[in-house]
Enzyme design. Structure first.
Site, PDB file in Angstrom:
ATOM      1  CB  SER A   1      -0.933  -0.014   1.208  1.00  0.00           C
ATOM      2  OG  SER A   1      -0.209  -0.365   2.361  1.00  0.00           O
TER       3      SER A   1
ATOM      4  CE  LYS B   1       1.193  10.244  -0.355  1.00  0.00           C
ATOM      5  NZ  LYS B   1       1.105   8.893   0.239  1.00  0.00           N
TER       6      LYS B   1
END
Lengths: 241, 241
Positions: free
Chosen positions: A155, A194
């Site tokens: 994921s 991120k």
DNA sequence: CTTGACATTGAACAAATGTTCGTGTATTAT
DNA sequence: ATAATACACGAACATTTGTTCAATGTCAAG
């Protein structure tokens, strides 16, 4: 004395030698003045001068304003060690050892669950689950608060991180622009990796994969920073056909 | 708090632990005040007090008036290692050392150019460009013929490898199914990293990124295997905004 | 309760240590 | 030559850091 043509001058070499010698002899690094004595230099500034060069060249590392904080990163390559290999080996031993960092593997990181961040105090690591990493590979000199997580599942593809990868992170609850962070998103109920950018009135989370678009978060409270990503290690296992 | 009955108090133990931990973490011993912080003691004199005791008991050694001159003589007796860390650390010492592998960085890998594979013989590396990796992190026990490449450019995104990553490879000119290899494709005139699968009458090159489709190569001769990928290391550098 | 050894504090001090700056002298480049 | 760069010195300075001391708290034994 010859100018610095390419590599190390005689002085540089002597300093490096003294550093490792002193370290193994005393168990702690020498002071600037002690280094000076070893090469017959009276001025501390000159030693500092050389030390800075050695640091630039990546041979040593040191902390600002901290006494005896010199550590040998890259031991002098002992060209043809006429001088008994044994002593050399032992001498290097200390240096090499000092350059290893053992980082605890705190657990697994799954997109669908919060990150298990180790308690600040009990930084204890099982020998079983830890990663040894050469200090030279770590971007940050600050080794504290590092821990590692193993990635579970696909994921986090958009972060260029795959199942089985090991992510080394540094504990943090805030981040600067451009740093890669592990964040928990309340909205989506998931953890992702991120790049972090704080913009005017929102936060932009940019995937590492340039082909993918960013995520915008309006409400800063719906986002919890778990740590800054320092390094990603992927061991390629021969996947069965 | 109990009086000093026989051996070490909790504090002593914590100090000893901190000493070795700090030493291995930073490469140099802590200052008195840093020790104090680690056990929540504000007064340096108290730390000195404990340090003197530890010295009397033969656990540490230190030089007078010299900063950070503490040396751990006798690691915590491992009797009932509630706190495991210290003995483990020392015990690991030897092992860790033996577990270090220095891998030469042969050059850069660019999609548009063949891979610079180092000559088999002169495996000797500049101190300048090499990577130290713990053997425990390497999937294969066979350390020979390993070399590393730095990735240039974003052109290997589909292999989940990004600009700046370090790829550790093992020299090889053939591969087994399921292994990740670096291949040069004559057709496309480029180098890529892919999982290798030999199928009935073609070769399938599968990107690491599950979201992307495979490449099929009919003519085995138009494909040259440069090496097997063993490991990928990504150091996250704080990219500026 | 008193005593005394142990534990702890905070502050002040002195020594050690890293940093900076002005200056001077070579060596190399233009 | 002349400027620019690298090398070198030493002193002054600011911190860091180890050491010392007086005072207070704690606790068990007499």
């Amino acid at each position: 004395m010859a100018r610095r043509q390419s590599g190390l001058s005689e002085r540089h070499r002597k300093i490096m030698e003294f550093l490792t010698k002193f370290q193994t002899a005393n168990g702690y690094p020498p002071s600037i003045r002690q280094i000076g004595d070893s090469i017959n230099v009276k001025s501390t500034s000159l030693v500092d001068y050389y030390l800075n060069q050695l640091q630039e060249m990546g041979y040593i590392e040191r902390e600002n304003h901290i006494s005896r904080s010199i550590r040998v990163i890259q031991p002098l390559q002992s060209g043809f060690s006429v001088t008994g290999t044994v002593t050399d080996a032992l001498r290097n031993a200390g240096a090499v050892l000092a350059n290893m960092v053992t980082i605890p593997i705190a657990g697994r990181i799954v997109a669908s669950a919060p990150i298990p961040v180790p308690a600040s105090d009990l930084n204890y690591y099982d020998a079983e689950s830890s990663v040894d990493i050469a200090r030279s590979l770590l971007p940050s000199k600050d080794i504290n608060d590092l821990f590692a997580l193993e990635v579970s599942g696909d994921s986090m593809i958009d972060a260029m991180v795959n199942d089985g990868d090991i992510v080394v992170m540094k504990k943090a609850d805030s981040a600067n622009n451009g740093e890669m962070v592990a964040v928990w998103l309340d909205d989506k109920d998931e953890t992702t990796l991120k790049y972090f950018y704080k913009e005017a009135n929102r936060i932009r989370l940019q995937p590492a994969n340039p082909n993918m678009g960013p995520i915008y978060v309006q409400n800063p409270k719906s986002l919890r920073i778990m740590g800054k990503v320092v390094m990603v290690i992927r061991q390629i296992k021969s996947v069965a056909a």
